[in-house]
Design a protein around this motif. Structure first.
Motif, PDB file in Angstrom:
ATOM      1  N   ALA A 131      15.241   9.955  14.468  1.00 13.05           N
ATOM      2  CA  ALA A 131      15.399   9.220  17.178  1.00 13.05           C
ATOM      3  C   ALA A 131      14.043   9.869  17.246  1.00 13.05           C
ATOM      4  CB  ALA A 131      15.865  10.732  17.624  1.00 13.05           C
ATOM      5  N   PHE A 132      13.980   8.782  17.933  1.00 12.53           N
ATOM      6  CA  PHE A 132      12.534   8.097  18.260  1.00 12.53           C
ATOM      7  C   PHE A 132      12.343   9.542  19.417  1.00 12.53           C
ATOM      8  CE2 PHE A 132      10.547   5.951  21.826  1.00 12.53           C
ATOM      9  CZ  PHE A 132       9.209   4.682  20.886  1.00 12.53           C
ATOM     10  N   THR A 133      11.712   9.832  18.403  1.00 10.63           N
ATOM     11  CA  THR A 133      11.062  11.040  19.533  1.00 10.63           C
ATOM     12  C   THR A 133       9.551  10.651  19.797  1.00 10.63           C
ATOM     13  OG1 THR A 133      11.550  12.598  17.729  1.00 10.63           O
ATOM     14  CG2 THR A 133      12.707  12.790  18.862  1.00 10.63           C
ATOM     15  N   ASN A 134       9.681  11.646  20.705  1.00  4.91           N
ATOM     16  CA  ASN A 134       7.417  11.561  21.444  1.00  4.91           C
ATOM     17  C   ASN A 134       6.324  10.754  20.669  1.00  4.91           C
ATOM     18  OD1 ASN A 134       7.612  14.586  22.008  1.00  4.91           O
ATOM     19  ND2 ASN A 134       8.053  15.223  19.654  1.00  4.91           N
ATOM     20  N   PRO A 135       7.335   9.456  21.422  1.00  4.32           N
ATOM     21  CA  PRO A 135       5.999   8.171  21.384  1.00  4.32           C
ATOM     22  C   PRO A 135       4.714   8.108  21.847  1.00  4.32           C
ATOM     23  CG  PRO A 135       7.994   7.429  22.697  1.00  4.32           C
ATOM     24  CD  PRO A 135       7.936   8.957  21.515  1.00  4.32           C
ATOM     25  N   LYS A 136       4.052   8.009  20.741  1.00  3.68           N
ATOM     26  CA  LYS A 136       2.083   7.425  21.400  1.00  3.68           C
ATOM     27  C   LYS A 136       2.070   6.125  21.966  1.00  3.68           C
ATOM     28  CE  LYS A 136       1.129  12.198  20.155  1.00  3.68           C
ATOM     29  NZ  LYS A 136       1.732  12.993  21.249  1.00  3.68           N
TER      30      LYS A 136
ATOM     31  N   PHE B 117      -1.332   5.330  12.892  1.00  2.00           N
ATOM     32  CA  PHE B 117      -2.665   5.126  13.027  1.00  2.00           C
ATOM     33  C   PHE B 117      -3.289   5.377  11.660  1.00  2.00           C
ATOM     34  CE2 PHE B 117      -1.190   8.536  16.274  1.00  2.00           C
ATOM     35  CZ  PHE B 117      -2.244   7.856  17.548  1.00  2.00           C
ATOM     36  N   PHE B 118      -2.141   5.392  10.622  1.00  5.82           N
ATOM     37  CA  PHE B 118      -3.126   5.286   9.029  1.00  5.82           C
ATOM     38  C   PHE B 118      -3.089   3.939   8.956  1.00  5.82           C
ATOM     39  CE2 PHE B 118      -0.363   3.580   5.995  1.00  5.82           C
ATOM     40  CZ  PHE B 118      -1.288   3.939   4.502  1.00  5.82           C
ATOM     41  N   LEU B 119      -2.289   2.595   9.431  1.00 11.73           N
ATOM     42  CA  LEU B 119      -2.167   1.774   9.831  1.00 11.73           C
ATOM     43  C   LEU B 119      -2.853   1.373  10.436  1.00 11.73           C
ATOM     44  CD1 LEU B 119       1.699   0.941  10.166  1.00 11.73           C
ATOM     45  CD2 LEU B 119       0.726   0.500   7.837  1.00 11.73           C
TER      46      LEU B 119
ATOM     47  N   GLN C 149       7.907   7.533  10.908  1.00  9.30           N
ATOM     48  CA  GLN C 149       8.889   9.303  10.540  1.00  9.30           C
ATOM     49  C   GLN C 149       8.099   9.394  11.438  1.00  9.30           C
ATOM     50  OE1 GLN C 149      10.641   9.623   6.840  1.00  9.30           O
ATOM     51  NE2 GLN C 149      10.440  11.491   7.092  1.00  9.30           N
ATOM     52  N   PHE C 150       7.164   9.649  10.660  1.00 11.43           N
ATOM     53  CA  PHE C 150       5.696  10.707  11.743  1.00 11.43           C
ATOM     54  C   PHE C 150       4.740  10.389  12.654  1.00 11.43           C
ATOM     55  CE2 PHE C 150       6.337  10.443   6.524  1.00 11.43           C
ATOM     56  CZ  PHE C 150       7.181  11.925   6.702  1.00 11.43           C
TER      57      PHE C 150
ATOM     58  N   ARG D 185       0.670  -1.008   0.031  1.00 12.77           N
ATOM     59  CA  ARG D 185       0.105   0.025   0.228  1.00 12.77           C
ATOM     60  C   ARG D 185       0.953   1.516  -0.126  1.00 12.77           C
ATOM     61  NH1 ARG D 185      -3.084  -3.804   2.225  1.00 12.77           N
ATOM     62  NH2 ARG D 185      -5.135  -3.991   2.554  1.00 12.77           N
ATOM     63  N   TYR D 186       0.280   2.645  -1.170  1.00 15.36           N
ATOM     64  CA  TYR D 186       1.308   3.690  -0.487  1.00 15.36           C
ATOM     65  C   TYR D 186       0.111   4.486   0.519  1.00 15.36           C
ATOM     66  CZ  TYR D 186       3.343   8.076  -2.730  1.00 15.36           C
ATOM     67  OH  TYR D 186       3.267   9.189  -3.047  1.00 15.36           O
ATOM     68  N   ALA D 187       1.042   5.253   0.709  1.00 23.08           N
ATOM     69  CA  ALA D 187       1.171   6.159   1.170  1.00 23.08           C
ATOM     70  C   ALA D 187       2.528   6.971   1.967  1.00 23.08           C
ATOM     71  CB  ALA D 187       0.564   5.591   3.538  1.00 23.08           C
ATOM     72  N   PHE D 188       1.878   8.394   2.350  1.00 19.83           N
ATOM     73  CA  PHE D 188       3.033   8.904   2.860  1.00 19.83           C
ATOM     74  C   PHE D 188       4.790   9.413   1.709  1.00 19.83           C
ATOM     75  CE2 PHE D 188       0.571   7.500   6.642  1.00 19.83           C
ATOM     76  CZ  PHE D 188      -0.322   8.681   6.763  1.00 19.83           C
TER      77      PHE D 188
END
Length: 180
Positions: A136-141, A101-103, A95-96, A59-62
């Motif tokens: 970098a691993f930043t602001n993980p939810k 959330f798309f997945l 990366q984003f 699947r294509y996205a981003f």
């Protein structure tokens, strides 16, 4: 296997296994004996629109292509990494923040039996990272109450799109990613 919707998970608080139904929210201490068989639904086809410029099944996205493992294709973390490499990609890394959330939204139509999917994230020397050559691993939810120290590999809980630390030998579905 367990009926569709159920997962067996170790609970350190009781030092034993619990069974969670991610469809109904039921939690129990004994294995379920009711419900549908563990074979699960047929794979969802990837439409030409979803595929975009990606190879079939992706699947294509981003500006990336994503491959979601088939219903019965569950692997340990290292097995998922090897499977993605064989597919010409690598295990999902974010990366984003909105990618997971798309997945999550995509997985609502695909249906996987494990309720988690593996990412490339691992804990090294007390810190989480995506591996060499990634942002970098930043602001993980994180899922509420996570990370709880139950594992050193990073999975995404498919019902929320949030991260959860899991034991690396646990078998889950996986998502591969490659540049489009």
């Amino acid at each position: 296997g367990l009926p569709y919707g159920w997962e067996k998970k170790f609970d350190a608080k009781i030092n034993g296994f619990i069974y969670i139904n991610h469809v109904t929210g039921e939690t129990r201490s004994s294995p379920p004996t009711h419900g549908s068989s563990g074979t699960g639904p047929a794979p969802v086809q990837v439409s030409a629109r979803e595929q975009g410029s990606c190879k079939p099944g992706w699947r294509y996205a981003f500006n990336f292509c994503y491959y979601i493992s088939a219903f019965a294709d569950i692997q340990s973390h290292s097995g998922a990494q090897a499977a993605c490499k064989q597919q010409g990609g690598e295990l999902f890394w974010s990366q984003f923040v909105f990618e997971s959330f798309f997945l999550k939204k995509t997985l609502q139509t695909v249906k996987t039996p494990t309720h988690f999917f593996w990412t490339n994230g691992e804990k090294h020397n007390g810190k989480w990272d995506w591996g060499t050559g990634h942002p970098a691993f930043t602001n993980p939810k994180w899922t509420s109450g996570q990370p709880d120290g139950s594992g050193t590999c990073l999975a995404v809980y498919t019902h929320t799109g949030f991260f959860d630390d899991q034991p690396c030998e646990t078998q889950y579905n996986y998502v591969c990613k490659t540049k489009a």
